[in-house]
Design a protein around this motif. Sequence first.
Motif, PDB file in Angstrom:
ATOM      1  N   LEU A 114       0.846  -1.190   0.000  1.00 13.09           N
ATOM      2  CA  LEU A 114       0.000   0.000   0.000  1.00 13.09           C
ATOM      3  C   LEU A 114       0.879   1.237   0.000  1.00 13.09           C
ATOM      4  O   LEU A 114       1.872   1.307   0.724  1.00 13.09           O
ATOM      5  CB  LEU A 114      -0.928   0.027   1.213  1.00 13.09           C
ATOM      6  CG  LEU A 114      -1.952  -1.097   1.344  1.00 13.09           C
ATOM      7  CD1 LEU A 114      -2.741  -0.940   2.633  1.00 13.09           C
ATOM      8  CD2 LEU A 114      -2.901  -1.105   0.152  1.00 13.09           C
ATOM      9  N   GLY A 115       0.496   2.235  -0.806  1.00 11.15           N
ATOM     10  CA  GLY A 115       1.239   3.475  -0.856  1.00 11.15           C
ATOM     11  C   GLY A 115       0.906   4.385   0.304  1.00 11.15           C
ATOM     12  O   GLY A 115       0.050   4.069   1.146  1.00 11.15           O
ATOM     13  N   PRO A 116       1.559   5.556   0.378  1.00 12.42           N
ATOM     14  CA  PRO A 116       1.318   6.485   1.483  1.00 12.42           C
ATOM     15  C   PRO A 116      -0.127   6.955   1.599  1.00 12.42           C
ATOM     16  O   PRO A 116      -0.561   7.340   2.672  1.00 12.42           O
ATOM     17  CB  PRO A 116       2.258   7.656   1.151  1.00 12.42           C
ATOM     18  CG  PRO A 116       3.344   7.035   0.340  1.00 12.42           C
ATOM     19  CD  PRO A 116       2.679   5.985  -0.478  1.00 12.42           C
ATOM     20  N   ASN A 117      -0.869   6.959   0.502  1.00 14.02           N
ATOM     21  CA  ASN A 117      -2.278   7.380   0.575  1.00 14.02           C
ATOM     22  C   ASN A 117      -3.232   6.185   0.652  1.00 14.02           C
ATOM     23  O   ASN A 117      -4.397   6.295   0.291  1.00 14.02           O
ATOM     24  CB  ASN A 117      -2.626   8.255  -0.618  1.00 14.02           C
ATOM     25  CG  ASN A 117      -2.286   7.573  -1.938  1.00 14.02           C
ATOM     26  OD1 ASN A 117      -1.727   6.473  -1.955  1.00 14.02           O
ATOM     27  ND2 ASN A 117      -2.617   8.218  -3.040  1.00 14.02           N
ATOM     28  N   GLY A 146       4.448   7.610  -6.946  1.00 17.72           N
ATOM     29  CA  GLY A 146       5.363   8.744  -6.893  1.00 17.72           C
ATOM     30  C   GLY A 146       5.721   9.121  -5.465  1.00 17.72           C
ATOM     31  O   GLY A 146       6.878   9.438  -5.159  1.00 17.72           O
ATOM     32  N   LYS A 147       4.737   9.100  -4.570  1.00 25.23           N
ATOM     33  CA  LYS A 147       5.002   9.427  -3.175  1.00 25.23           C
ATOM     34  C   LYS A 147       5.900   8.380  -2.531  1.00 25.23           C
ATOM     35  O   LYS A 147       6.797   8.709  -1.741  1.00 25.23           O
ATOM     36  CB  LYS A 147       3.677   9.536  -2.417  1.00 25.23           C
ATOM     37  CG  LYS A 147       2.839  10.748  -2.815  1.00 25.23           C
ATOM     38  CD  LYS A 147       1.502  10.754  -2.094  1.00 25.23           C
ATOM     39  CE  LYS A 147       0.668  11.973  -2.504  1.00 25.23           C
ATOM     40  NZ  LYS A 147      -0.652  11.987  -1.868  1.00 25.23           N
ATOM     41  N   SER A 167       2.884  16.823  -1.511  1.00 25.26           N
ATOM     42  CA  SER A 167       1.466  17.130  -1.433  1.00 25.26           C
ATOM     43  C   SER A 167       0.743  16.389  -0.318  1.00 25.26           C
ATOM     44  O   SER A 167      -0.430  16.573  -0.109  1.00 25.26           O
ATOM     45  CB  SER A 167       0.785  16.809  -2.770  1.00 25.26           C
ATOM     46  OG  SER A 167       1.024  15.472  -3.133  1.00 25.26           O
ATOM     47  N   LEU A 168       1.467  15.532   0.422  1.00 27.52           N
ATOM     48  CA  LEU A 168       0.843  14.861   1.555  1.00 27.52           C
ATOM     49  C   LEU A 168       0.518  15.845   2.669  1.00 27.52           C
ATOM     50  O   LEU A 168      -0.305  15.579   3.530  1.00 27.52           O
ATOM     51  CB  LEU A 168       1.791  13.793   2.130  1.00 27.52           C
ATOM     52  CG  LEU A 168       2.093  12.590   1.243  1.00 27.52           C
ATOM     53  CD1 LEU A 168       3.079  11.691   1.946  1.00 27.52           C
ATOM     54  CD2 LEU A 168       0.825  11.834   0.931  1.00 27.52           C
ATOM     55  N   GLY A 169       1.192  16.981   2.668  1.00 27.98           N
ATOM     56  CA  GLY A 169       0.972  17.929   3.737  1.00 27.98           C
ATOM     57  C   GLY A 169       2.023  17.846   4.818  1.00 27.98           C
ATOM     58  O   GLY A 169       2.064  18.645   5.728  1.00 27.98           O
ATOM     59  N   LEU A 186       1.790   9.149   9.049  1.00 29.76           N
ATOM     60  CA  LEU A 186       1.753   8.214   7.931  1.00 29.76           C
ATOM     61  C   LEU A 186       1.082   6.913   8.318  1.00 29.76           C
ATOM     62  O   LEU A 186       0.279   6.344   7.571  1.00 29.76           O
ATOM     63  CB  LEU A 186       3.185   7.957   7.445  1.00 29.76           C
ATOM     64  CG  LEU A 186       3.355   7.250   6.105  1.00 29.76           C
ATOM     65  CD1 LEU A 186       2.752   8.087   4.982  1.00 29.76           C
ATOM     66  CD2 LEU A 186       4.828   7.000   5.835  1.00 29.76           C
ATOM     67  N   GLN A 187       1.390   6.451   9.512  1.00 28.80           N
ATOM     68  CA  GLN A 187       0.844   5.187  10.007  1.00 28.80           C
ATOM     69  C   GLN A 187      -0.669   5.231  10.163  1.00 28.80           C
ATOM     70  O   GLN A 187      -1.363   4.255   9.882  1.00 28.80           O
ATOM     71  CB  GLN A 187       1.530   4.830  11.329  1.00 28.80           C
ATOM     72  CG  GLN A 187       1.047   3.508  11.934  1.00 28.80           C
ATOM     73  CD  GLN A 187       1.770   3.182  13.224  1.00 28.80           C
ATOM     74  OE1 GLN A 187       2.744   3.831  13.591  1.00 28.80           O
ATOM     75  NE2 GLN A 187       1.291   2.190  13.927  1.00 28.80           N
TER      76      GLN A 187
END
Length: 873
Positions: free
Chosen positions: A414-417, A438-439, A702-704, A868-869
């Motif tokens: 799973l990606g960061p989002n 990309g992230k 762009s994750l903030g 992130l978690q």
Amino acid sequence: MSTEVLPKIIYASRTHSQLTQVIQELKRSKYNYLKVAVLGSRDQMCIHPEVSKETNSTVKLYMCMAKTSTRTCHYYNNVETVSVANEFTNGPVMDIEDLVKEGQKQKACPYFLSREMKKNADIIFMPYNYLLDPKIRKMHGVEIEGNIIIFDEAHNIEKICEESASVNLRSADLALAIDETNQVLKLYGKQDEESESSDVQITPQDFGPDELLILKGVLLDFEKVLDDIEIENKAKGLTREGRFIRELLLSARVQQGNYLTLLELLDKVIQYLSANSNSPFQRKGAGLQTFADLIKVVFAKNQVHFVEKMNRAYRTHFGIEESKSKSNRKVDEWLSKSDASSAKQVKTLNYWCFSPGFGMEDLIELKPRCIILTSGTLSPLDSFAAELHVPFPVTLENPHIIQEDQVLVAVLQLGPNKVALNSSYNNRSNPEYLTSLGKAIFYAAKVTPHGMLVFFPSYPVMKSCIEHWQNEGQWGEIMRIKPIYVEPQTKETFNTVMKDYYKAIDDPVHQGAIFMAVCRGKVSEGLDFINANGRTVVITGLPYPPLNDPRVILKKEYLEENRKAAKGKGLTGQDWYRLEAIRAVNQAIGRVIRHKEDYGAILFFDQRFGDPNIVNSLSSWVRKLVKRYDNPGKLIADMRMFFKHAADAHPVAGIPRLPVKEKSSFSDSGRNLPVATLGASGGLTSGNLVSARRKEVRPHISLGYEPSLDVSQYATNVKPVSPKPKSSLFENLNSISSNVIDFNNQRSDENSDLSISSQPFEPMVKKRKLQINMKYGQLNDSDVKPSSCTETVKEVKPNDYLMQVKTVLCRTNEYEKFKSVLKSYRSDKDISILFEALRNMFGTRHKNLVKGFRTFVFEKSKFDELCLQHGFV
């Protein structure tokens, strides 16, 4: 009394660059006294000022033959004298580069010098198509009987065996061959002064006009036969059994009884054209050579049993391609006027071999003493041996020389989002997936020291990913961490791009560099990314062959037919299809770990690598270390610890530490921060620690928020200096009165966010599509501007933050609880308790307030991991 002749060792690998690496190791070994010869092509070894400029290898061959046969090449004339010199008989081991330099010094042809050195050599190095391709083997005079053959990087041997026994002919090639024959007829009739004054004394007296007319008739007949083939399904083409191609040639009067005479005539005409074409616009025999190659493959052997074997191993396939495609424009220029005006499509004739054992059996018939196949990616060995149709009485699968603590192998599912990473055909164009990938690459680059390799399944997939990241601003964000280099598809620019990448790795200004490439490309197969040149390799997907490619379809059908005939033994078509992808992956991941003290991370950013069947097909040294991750934060934390311990346990001499900024973070911009700089000696020392004001705002993903890399773990003799947290938040905690906001006038809407602006915590991104020059592979730093591809980050003021917190919490009477939590955190500094309290108070609905608190915490990297978690991205 007869003396036994000692066998020679023929050492073959895929490319000359791989052979050069082996020769360099031989120079350093105690066996450097052995006599060595290395065989190469005229493209690499010709030093004649005229011939070496020719770009077409076939034309270069015939130009060379013309000059050597008439002894008009003085470099060739000096070979016999120079070859007996001490430098070549008892001198040091020389690779191609050494041989070319010595040839230029001695004014002697390196190409023919290597052939002279081959006669007395103990070890002969060559690319392995020189052994497997009967035409090239004969051309170079490679002797097999009684000698020892070593195939290094043998995972490619199946493909080379099939390709060397296959041939393709296009209708455009046939039209070009007819046009070339017409040109020779004209030259034969004129016998003008230009032809007579040529320094190459080749005249049409080697053949007559009647022979030329017969050749033209054969070509015209074959063109008509090919035109008469009807292809109803242009996408799939038309497939016939292997023997069908002989029926086509027979219709053009080419058969077993006359093909040798026809080949001899073709050879003479091609040589004549090559020798007498002084202008780049004149025909040079390329079309005739393609037709000659077809005849050579079809009539390679003519015994009855061999013809039947060819019929089973081959398929004759007809296809259609658009004549105006970029790949055909140059050929279309040579089409005759009638053909160019009438034809709207180009028909292709493919004579494909699907049995790699076909070529290996041919080699074994020449009676070598033994054949040794070596590679790091031959597994599974049973299927490999079955494909080659050769018994291997001795097989050996060794563990890797490195220890388990020298490699980190991870599958990120799973990606960061929280979007699944899956590069399957149906998902690879999904914008959410591309953004997530990309992230993930961004975060991996943050914690990777020095060089990082990113491999894509194909060039189109790589191009679409890059375009998406450019549009979304992610490309510029990654570029701010490490400069990016992209594998070009042209040979001309490849070496330049590689040099630029290696230069960036050594540049103390950069935090290393990223090289984006494709599986099965030049980077994944033949290059050595030792030490700092490659610390992390990322595989973004499974590089399956194109599913709808006719050759792939026919290969799978061929394997299924063989399996049925063998009553269930052998590879299935689907097994082969999967192994093709896995072997390409195994090659790509092998670029990083190059010696016993090397270390690196292997990351699979595709959830399909978590499948046990896929894992079990990986190289044995990799499969037992695979660890699956659903949490990107956990992976990044493990990578940080891995590189810290690996760098301490396996230091590499001569590799400088990276110049890094201490505890850098976007929200700290504008403050006085301690930074580490390189001293005159090139290393980091405590004396180099200075205080400096940040001159530019680092880009914001762009994750903030951004996971900070604790760079102190990569520096030596540097005591980390932690910046003081902003205490103004705690000092102003009680200064915000409860009646600042009039809730009676506030609009009540359960779905609203109470009109709280999230700008301080979720900055706006100004996006501009960046144009990457795929030809040269690198995006210039000048093309990345903070105003256009990065996020503008504004510092969060304590009063503004508290105002927004109170706006939310006063409705639930939890503001006092918030104050209590902050006071506890200020005393015990427990970030976990603080984060849990913030998460419970604000939830995901007001996650901007959770992320916004990052400005005021003591442990920013730990706070990032918790965000992130728990999905606060």
